[in-house]
Design a protein around this motif. Structure first.
Motif, PDB file in Angstrom:
ATOM      1  N   THR A   1       0.835  -1.207   0.000  1.00  0.00           N
ATOM      2  CA  THR A   1       0.000   0.000   0.000  1.00  0.00           C
ATOM      3  C   THR A   1       0.867   1.254   0.000  1.00  0.00           C
ATOM      4  OG1 THR A   1      -1.762  -1.178   1.169  1.00  0.00           O
ATOM      5  CG2 THR A   1      -1.834   1.217   1.242  1.00  0.00           C
ATOM      6  N   SER A   2       1.884   1.253   0.830  1.00  0.00           N
ATOM      7  CA  SER A   2       2.799   2.388   0.895  1.00  0.00           C
ATOM      8  C   SER A   2       3.530   2.584  -0.429  1.00  0.00           C
ATOM      9  CB  SER A   2       3.804   2.165   2.027  1.00  0.00           C
ATOM     10  OG  SER A   2       4.761   3.184   2.054  1.00  0.00           O
ATOM     11  N   ALA A   3       3.999   1.496  -1.018  1.00  0.00           N
ATOM     12  CA  ALA A   3       4.715   1.582  -2.298  1.00  0.00           C
ATOM     13  C   ALA A   3       3.812   2.161  -3.385  1.00  0.00           C
ATOM     14  CB  ALA A   3       5.249   0.211  -2.707  1.00  0.00           C
ATOM     15  N   GLU A   4       2.554   1.746  -3.393  1.00  0.00           N
ATOM     16  CA  GLU A   4       1.604   2.277  -4.378  1.00  0.00           C
ATOM     17  C   GLU A   4       1.391   3.773  -4.182  1.00  0.00           C
ATOM     18  OE1 GLU A   4      -1.781  -0.253  -3.747  1.00  0.00           O
ATOM     19  OE2 GLU A   4      -0.961  -1.856  -5.014  1.00  0.00           O
ATOM     20  N   GLN A   5       1.292   4.213  -2.938  1.00  0.00           N
ATOM     21  CA  GLN A   5       1.107   5.636  -2.658  1.00  0.00           C
ATOM     22  C   GLN A   5       2.336   6.443  -3.062  1.00  0.00           C
ATOM     23  OE1 GLN A   5       0.068   5.558   1.504  1.00  0.00           O
ATOM     24  NE2 GLN A   5      -2.101   5.258   1.078  1.00  0.00           N
ATOM     25  N   VAL A   6       3.508   5.900  -2.789  1.00  0.00           N
ATOM     26  CA  VAL A   6       4.747   6.577  -3.167  1.00  0.00           C
ATOM     27  C   VAL A   6       4.833   6.679  -4.692  1.00  0.00           C
ATOM     28  CG1 VAL A   6       7.271   6.362  -3.167  1.00  0.00           C
ATOM     29  CG2 VAL A   6       5.988   5.964  -1.061  1.00  0.00           C
ATOM     30  N   GLN A   7       4.450   5.617  -5.393  1.00  0.00           N
ATOM     31  CA  GLN A   7       4.467   5.643  -6.858  1.00  0.00           C
ATOM     32  C   GLN A   7       3.492   6.690  -7.407  1.00  0.00           C
ATOM     33  OE1 GLN A   7       3.943   1.665  -8.458  1.00  0.00           O
ATOM     34  NE2 GLN A   7       5.332   0.852  -6.922  1.00  0.00           N
ATOM     35  N   MET A   8       2.305   6.776  -6.796  1.00  0.00           N
ATOM     36  CA  MET A   8       1.329   7.785  -7.248  1.00  0.00           C
ATOM     37  C   MET A   8       1.850   9.194  -7.002  1.00  0.00           C
ATOM     38  SD  MET A   8      -2.423   6.009  -6.402  1.00  0.00           S
ATOM     39  CE  MET A   8      -2.610   6.996  -4.985  1.00  0.00           C
ATOM     40  N   SER A   9       2.473   9.421  -5.861  1.00  0.00           N
ATOM     41  CA  SER A   9       3.060  10.729  -5.572  1.00  0.00           C
ATOM     42  C   SER A   9       4.159  11.056  -6.568  1.00  0.00           C
ATOM     43  CB  SER A   9       3.624  10.762  -4.151  1.00  0.00           C
ATOM     44  OG  SER A   9       2.601  10.641  -3.205  1.00  0.00           O
ATOM     45  N   ASN A  10       4.961  10.069  -6.880  1.00  0.00           N
ATOM     46  CA  ASN A  10       6.031  10.246  -7.854  1.00  0.00           C
ATOM     47  C   ASN A  10       5.457  10.674  -9.204  1.00  0.00           C
ATOM     48  OD1 ASN A  10       8.099   9.933  -9.754  1.00  0.00           O
ATOM     49  ND2 ASN A  10       8.802   7.993  -8.956  1.00  0.00           N
ATOM     50  N   GLU A  11       4.408   9.990  -9.635  1.00  0.00           N
ATOM     51  CA  GLU A  11       3.790  10.327 -10.918  1.00  0.00           C
ATOM     52  C   GLU A  11       3.231  11.756 -10.907  1.00  0.00           C
ATOM     53  OE1 GLU A  11       4.058   8.650 -13.760  1.00  0.00           O
ATOM     54  OE2 GLU A  11       5.299   7.278 -12.586  1.00  0.00           O
ATOM     55  N   ARG A  12       2.638  12.154  -9.787  1.00  0.00           N
ATOM     56  CA  ARG A  12       2.119  13.526  -9.680  1.00  0.00           C
ATOM     57  C   ARG A  12       3.241  14.549  -9.772  1.00  0.00           C
ATOM     58  NH1 ARG A  12      -1.787  11.301  -5.948  1.00  0.00           N
ATOM     59  NH2 ARG A  12      -0.394  11.707  -4.212  1.00  0.00           N
ATOM     60  N   VAL A  13       4.326  14.291  -9.080  1.00  0.00           N
ATOM     61  CA  VAL A  13       5.468  15.213  -9.115  1.00  0.00           C
ATOM     62  C   VAL A  13       6.014  15.311 -10.535  1.00  0.00           C
ATOM     63  CG1 VAL A  13       7.862  15.520  -8.364  1.00  0.00           C
ATOM     64  CG2 VAL A  13       6.094  14.967  -6.684  1.00  0.00           C
ATOM     65  N   LYS A  14       6.190  14.170 -11.186  1.00  0.00           N
ATOM     66  CA  LYS A  14       6.703  14.184 -12.566  1.00  0.00           C
ATOM     67  C   LYS A  14       5.765  14.953 -13.497  1.00  0.00           C
ATOM     68  CE  LYS A  14       8.345   9.560 -12.655  1.00  0.00           C
ATOM     69  NZ  LYS A  14       8.669   8.404 -13.471  1.00  0.00           N
ATOM     70  N   LYS A  15       4.475  14.746 -13.305  1.00  0.00           N
ATOM     71  CA  LYS A  15       3.493  15.434 -14.144  1.00  0.00           C
ATOM     72  C   LYS A  15       3.553  16.944 -13.915  1.00  0.00           C
ATOM     73  CE  LYS A  15      -1.415  15.473 -15.332  1.00  0.00           C
ATOM     74  NZ  LYS A  15      -2.712  14.891 -15.068  1.00  0.00           N
ATOM     75  N   LEU A  16       3.632  17.361 -12.666  1.00  0.00           N
ATOM     76  CA  LEU A  16       3.705  18.792 -12.362  1.00  0.00           C
ATOM     77  C   LEU A  16       4.972  19.424 -12.945  1.00  0.00           C
ATOM     78  CD1 LEU A  16       2.422  18.794  -8.668  1.00  0.00           C
ATOM     79  CD2 LEU A  16       1.267  19.763 -10.667  1.00  0.00           C
ATOM     80  N   ILE A  17       6.082  18.730 -12.818  1.00  0.00           N
ATOM     81  CA  ILE A  17       7.338  19.256 -13.372  1.00  0.00           C
ATOM     82  C   ILE A  17       7.253  19.317 -14.898  1.00  0.00           C
ATOM     83  CG2 ILE A  17       9.792  18.762 -13.684  1.00  0.00           C
ATOM     84  CD1 ILE A  17       9.801  17.772 -10.754  1.00  0.00           C
ATOM     85  N   SER A  18       6.692  18.265 -15.485  1.00  0.00           N
ATOM     86  CA  SER A  18       6.541  18.250 -16.939  1.00  0.00           C
ATOM     87  C   SER A  18       5.652  19.406 -17.415  1.00  0.00           C
ATOM     88  CB  SER A  18       5.949  16.912 -17.367  1.00  0.00           C
ATOM     89  OG  SER A  18       5.698  16.897 -18.739  1.00  0.00           O
ATOM     90  N   GLN A  19       4.541  19.619 -16.717  1.00  0.00           N
ATOM     91  CA  GLN A  19       3.643  20.714 -17.084  1.00  0.00           C
ATOM     92  C   GLN A  19       4.331  22.073 -16.923  1.00  0.00           C
ATOM     93  OE1 GLN A  19       0.294  19.991 -14.489  1.00  0.00           O
ATOM     94  NE2 GLN A  19      -0.711  18.613 -15.962  1.00  0.00           N
ATOM     95  N   LYS A  20       5.135  22.185 -15.914  1.00  0.00           N
ATOM     96  CA  LYS A  20       5.856  23.441 -15.664  1.00  0.00           C
ATOM     97  C   LYS A  20       6.714  23.811 -16.864  1.00  0.00           C
ATOM     98  CE  LYS A  20       9.379  25.150 -12.445  1.00  0.00           C
ATOM     99  NZ  LYS A  20      10.135  24.792 -11.237  1.00  0.00           N
ATOM    100  N   TYR A  21       7.390  22.824 -17.447  1.00  0.00           N
ATOM    101  CA  TYR A  21       8.297  23.110 -18.549  1.00  0.00           C
ATOM    102  C   TYR A  21       7.619  23.068 -19.916  1.00  0.00           C
ATOM    103  CZ  TYR A  21      11.861  23.195 -15.052  1.00  0.00           C
ATOM    104  OH  TYR A  21      12.597  23.548 -13.947  1.00  0.00           O
ATOM    105  N   SER A  22       6.456  22.452 -19.996  1.00  0.00           N
ATOM    106  CA  SER A  22       5.745  22.452 -21.273  1.00  0.00           C
ATOM    107  C   SER A  22       5.067  23.782 -21.527  1.00  0.00           C
ATOM    108  CB  SER A  22       4.727  21.313 -21.335  1.00  0.00           C
ATOM    109  OG  SER A  22       3.696  21.518 -20.399  1.00  0.00           O
ATOM    110  N   LYS A  23       4.867  24.572 -20.472  1.00  0.00           N
ATOM    111  CA  LYS A  23       4.262  25.897 -20.602  1.00  0.00           C
ATOM    112  C   LYS A  23       5.261  26.940 -21.079  1.00  0.00           C
ATOM    113  CE  LYS A  23       0.871  25.095 -16.977  1.00  0.00           C
ATOM    114  NZ  LYS A  23       0.400  25.479 -15.653  1.00  0.00           N
ATOM    115  N   GLN A  24       6.534  26.618 -20.954  1.00  0.00           N
ATOM    116  CA  GLN A  24       7.561  27.623 -21.302  1.00  0.00           C
ATOM    117  C   GLN A  24       7.905  27.591 -22.756  1.00  0.00           C
ATOM    118  OE1 GLN A  24      10.814  26.838 -18.633  1.00  0.00           O
ATOM    119  NE2 GLN A  24       9.720  27.642 -16.894  1.00  0.00           N
TER     120      GLN A  24
END
Length: 130
Positions: A107-130
């Protein structure tokens, strides 16, 4: 070590199906953990070549979240080995405790993976706007 333990499980054991399931979960988490470790190493190597402080912070964050995924996946594998070891040694009295730890680790590993995906998505969106 895992293969040696599996050979020690008595043939026709009532735990055979559960052991196979535990091994599948461990295998999946091992793949995720090793991929995340590779990503963490890549992010870490990019950290030193970042063209600005914001980019360096993002690489550092990616290094951290990928390392967290690798660690959480490795914990699942570690607990899986404990389960197989207990089953192989016929230490059935400890299996319930290990099952609980396994559930929490997965359960913890799944939550960490979901958080990781959110962080990657946010960073990706940050640079796709530039």
């Amino acid at each position: 070590k895992g293969q040696q333990l599996i050979k020690q499980v008595p043939e026709g054991s009532e735990l055979e199906a559960e052991i196979k399931q535990v091994i599948m979960v461990a295998s999946q988490n091992w793949k995720v953990a090793t991929a995340a470790l590779d990503s963490a190493k890549e992010s870490l190597s990019m950290l030193g070549t970042a063209s600005n402080p914001d980019l360096a912070k993002d690489y550092a964050l990616l290094t951290t979240v990928n390392s967290d995924v690798a660690l959480s996946g490795a914990k699942v594998v570690q607990i899986s080995l404990l389960f197989v070891e207990a089953a192989a040694g016929n230490k059935t009295e400890s299996l319930d405790v290990i099952r609980g730890a396994m559930y929490e680790a997965v359960t913890s590993a799944e939550q960490v993976q979901m958080s990781n995906e959110r962080v990657k998505k946010l960073i990706s969106q940050k640079y796709s706007k530039q």
